[in-house]
Design an enzyme around this catalytic site. Structure first.
Site, PDB file in Angstrom:
ATOM      1  N   ARG A   1     -13.687 103.873  34.863  1.00  0.00           N
ATOM      2  CA  ARG A   1     -12.877 102.496  34.745  1.00  0.00           C
ATOM      3  C   ARG A   1     -13.646 101.686  33.723  1.00  0.00           C
ATOM      4  NH1 ARG A   1     -16.518  99.827  34.476  1.00  0.00           N
ATOM      5  NH2 ARG A   1     -18.078  99.183  35.879  1.00  0.00           N
TER       6      ARG A   1
ATOM      7  N   HIS B   1     -19.861  91.374  37.652  1.00  0.00           N
ATOM      8  CA  HIS B   1     -20.990  91.155  38.794  1.00  0.00           C
ATOM      9  C   HIS B   1     -20.564  90.157  39.820  1.00  0.00           C
ATOM     10  CE1 HIS B   1     -24.420  93.500  37.234  1.00  0.00           C
ATOM     11  NE2 HIS B   1     -23.852  93.139  36.086  1.00  0.00           N
TER      12      HIS B   1
ATOM     13  N   ASP C   1     -18.042  91.490  42.463  1.00  0.00           N
ATOM     14  CA  ASP C   1     -17.623  92.155  43.165  1.00  0.00           C
ATOM     15  C   ASP C   1     -18.544  92.035  44.728  1.00  0.00           C
ATOM     16  OD1 ASP C   1     -19.437  93.493  42.023  1.00  0.00           O
ATOM     17  OD2 ASP C   1     -18.311  95.435  42.644  1.00  0.00           O
TER      18      ASP C   1
ATOM     19  N   GLY D   1     -24.262 106.361  32.005  1.00  0.00           N
ATOM     20  CA  GLY D   1     -25.201 104.936  31.549  1.00  0.00           C
ATOM     21  C   GLY D   1     -24.185 104.295  30.575  1.00  0.00           C
TER      22      GLY D   1
ATOM     23  N   SER E   1     -18.524 103.892  34.723  1.00  0.00           N
ATOM     24  CA  SER E   1     -18.376 104.359  36.268  1.00  0.00           C
ATOM     25  C   SER E   1     -18.432 105.832  36.321  1.00  0.00           C
ATOM     26  CB  SER E   1     -17.462 103.488  36.972  1.00  0.00           C
ATOM     27  OG  SER E   1     -17.563 102.249  37.089  1.00  0.00           O
ATOM     28  N   SER E   2     -19.554 106.512  35.516  1.00  0.00           N
ATOM     29  CA  SER E   2     -19.504 107.898  35.670  1.00  0.00           C
ATOM     30  C   SER E   2     -19.985 108.182  37.067  1.00  0.00           C
ATOM     31  CB  SER E   2     -20.491 108.455  34.439  1.00  0.00           C
ATOM     32  OG  SER E   2     -21.654 107.705  34.770  1.00  0.00           O
TER      33      SER E   2
ATOM     34  N   ASP F   1     -15.984  99.397  41.198  1.00  0.00           N
ATOM     35  CA  ASP F   1     -15.696 100.753  40.653  1.00  0.00           C
ATOM     36  C   ASP F   1     -15.291 101.879  41.285  1.00  0.00           C
ATOM     37  OD1 ASP F   1     -17.483  99.382  38.846  1.00  0.00           O
ATOM     38  OD2 ASP F   1     -19.304 100.503  39.429  1.00  0.00           O
TER      39      ASP F   1
ATOM     40  N   LYS G   1     -27.249 102.351  36.761  1.00  0.00           N
ATOM     41  CA  LYS G   1     -27.448 101.451  37.709  1.00  0.00           C
ATOM     42  C   LYS G   1     -28.587 101.792  38.726  1.00  0.00           C
ATOM     43  CE  LYS G   1     -23.297 101.028  39.118  1.00  0.00           C
ATOM     44  NZ  LYS G   1     -22.164 100.568  40.149  1.00  0.00           N
TER      45      LYS G   1
ATOM     46  N   TYR H   1     -30.018  95.735  38.263  1.00  0.00           N
ATOM     47  CA  TYR H   1     -28.713  95.577  39.519  1.00  0.00           C
ATOM     48  C   TYR H   1     -29.057  95.366  40.541  1.00  0.00           C
ATOM     49  CZ  TYR H   1     -24.193  96.762  41.182  1.00  0.00           C
ATOM     50  OH  TYR H   1     -22.816  96.476  42.021  1.00  0.00           O
TER      51      TYR H   1
END
Length: 498
Positions: A51, A58, A60, A164, A168-169, A213, A258, A266
């Site tokens: 996505r 930052h 959510d 990275g 959102s891998s 995500d 993250k 994070y």
């Protein structure tokens, strides 16, 4: 599409509905041989997209809404199979492998008792993201209808979401594994329940995920952005994208995952936002009991005073701006004094839901910049709400708001980096640009630019020349594959047919 319907009715997509490049990867997965040469009893093909977040960075995990969209060309896909082992007396197992075994080592887990599995946070391994979704699915399965006895399961994974890069891998893999676990065990859930299971599952890898995500990867609609809200419950509303623009995603080529050094980046921001919520509640004379997010503070004020939410958010943003100007970032003893509790009790009193991750942050951090962080959250939330209040999403308005969002991420949330600053500056100056910002957690990864549709090719060529060529030193034609892509909204996670 009614997302209250169960996945059995709503989660299947024909393979022909995807881009040709995606179809090729899906077919390779479907035909990949068994890692153990075992015959399949049942085989399911799963796809979960990455996505890009257009606005609402930052916020959510503080309980506020976001505006992402799923990607059409980037995903994590997998084939999950129930197999007959060569030795029928061998213990039940879960084998996790990858189409690229040279880069991704195969792991095998004993699943005689799936709920006894755990993720070793001290020894990070790529397969942990699959394991996290698998465990999240089991945690969410109703105890009244337990799954059938565990069988021998093999999983083969392929992904092309840049690692990275802020797309959102990791969450796409968690989503794919959560859907795979429900599917292979024959447990049917709604898409909302799938999202909630994936959100909880990803926390097994040590990330204090807020939920954007996973929700975007599951709930997105084709050709649309998605407004995702988390309070009072998870809801998603499709939002029409502006006409006449394209969203160009550019990778600064500095990786930042993250789950790596989370206590310094994070997870620290998650802790700072919770400490800010507690301190604001205390200063406003509100009970701190039950306060975990900045949204909790807003709701308490609105409930107590009967006021409109956006007005309260704006006033709290001003309050945080003033407090940041009065003092520097507080230390843990400063927070302790403000809350009126011993510093040693803060973890147990206010972070009992995630003591390991939050304890690492509290131990590793000399100060907590709670006023700048909370100001960003409140102002970013107002930006999202302002865009959503427009009757029609205007490209210029969206672009200017994206610019403001980036400045806030850089100056207040401190989640940019020199590479992203160079990239965003080049994007904003390129032909056809309406606005640009970092996207994802930050500290590396990608920027997203809103660009006039008719000028996107000129925009891309200028970014290639000025950022990848002049700044990074890549020769023409040798920029890493996938560094720039154009995407409109893609559909959410699915079981693939055909």
């Amino acid at each position: 599409m009614d997302f209250s319907e169960t996945l059995a009715n709503k989660a299947t997509q024909p393979i022909t509905s995807y881009l040709p490049s995606v179809q090729t990867r899906l077919k390779a997965l479907s035909s990949a041989p068994s890692p153990s040469n075992s015959p399949s009893i049942k085989s399911i093909l799963i796809r979960a997209p990455g996505r890009v977040n257009l606005l609402g960075e930052h916020v959510d995990y503080s309980g506020f809404g976001v505006l992402p969209m799923a990607l059409t060309q980037y995903d994590v896909s997998l084939s999950i199979r129930s197999v007959t082992p060569s030795n029928p007396t061998s213990p039940s197992s879960l084998t996790i492998s990858n189409l690229d075994p040279d880069l991704f080592e195969t792991r095998k887990y004993d699943t005689s008792d799936p709920k006894s599995l755990s993720v070793d946070l001290a020894a990070h391994h790529w397969s942990h993201y699959f394991l996290a979704g698998y465990l999240g699915a089991f945690d969410s399965m109703p105890s009244s209808t337990p799954p059938p006895p565990p069988s021998h399961i093999e999983v083969i994974i392929s992904g092309n979401v840049p690692s990275g890069a802020g797309l959102s891998s990791s969450s796409a893999l968690v989503v794919a594994s959560t859907l795979a676990a429900f599917s292979i065990y024959g447990v049917d859930v709604t898409r909302n329940d799938l999202a909630l299971a994936a959100i909880e599952g990803e926390r097994y890898v040590g990330t204090l995920s807020g939920g954007m995500d996973q929700s975007a990867s599951i709930l997105s609609r084709e050709g649309m952005a998605l407004n995702i809200e988390f309070v009072p419950s998870l809801t998603s509303t499709p939002v029409a994208l502006p006409e006449g623009v394209a969203f160009v995603i550019c990778n600064c080529l500095k990786k930042k995952e993250k789950a790596v050094d989370a206590s310094l980046y994070y997870n620290k921001r998650v802790v700072e936002c919770r400490l800010a919520a507690l301190c604001i509640a205390k200063e406003k004379g509100l009970p701190v009991s039950g306060v975990r997010t900045l949204r909790d503070v807003v709701d308490k004020i609105c409930g107590k005073e009967g006021r409109e939410t956006s007005q309260v958010i704006a006033e709290l943003a001003d309050f945080c701006r003033g407090r940041a100007g009065e003092t520097g970032p507080p230390t843990l003893p400063d927070v302790s004094a403000a809350l009126g509790v011993p510093a040693g009790d803060i973890l147990g009193l206010y972070f009992s839901d995630r003591t390991v991750q939050c304890g690492a942050v509290l131990n590793d951090s000399p100060t907590f910049d709670i006023w700048l962080r909370s100001r960003h959250v409140f102002e970013e939330t107002l930006r999202v709400r302002g865009v959503l209040s427009l009757p029609l999403l205007d490209p210029s308005s969206l672009g200017s708001v994206m610019d403001a969002s980036h400045a806030s991420c850089r100056d207040l949330f401190d989640c940019s980096c020199p590479e992203l600053e160079d990239l965003v500056r080049v994007c904003r100056g390129a032909r056809g640009a309406k606005g640009a910002r970092l996207t994802g957690a930050g500290w590396g990864g990608c920027a997203v630019a809103c660009v006039e549709e008719g000028k996107k090719e000129e925009f891309i060529e200028e970014v290639k020349r000025k950022y990848y060529g002049e700044i990074l030193g890549y020769e023409e034609g040798k920029i890493p594959e996938g560094s720039i892509c154009v995407s409109l909204g893609g559909a959410g996670a699915s079981i693939v047919e055909g």
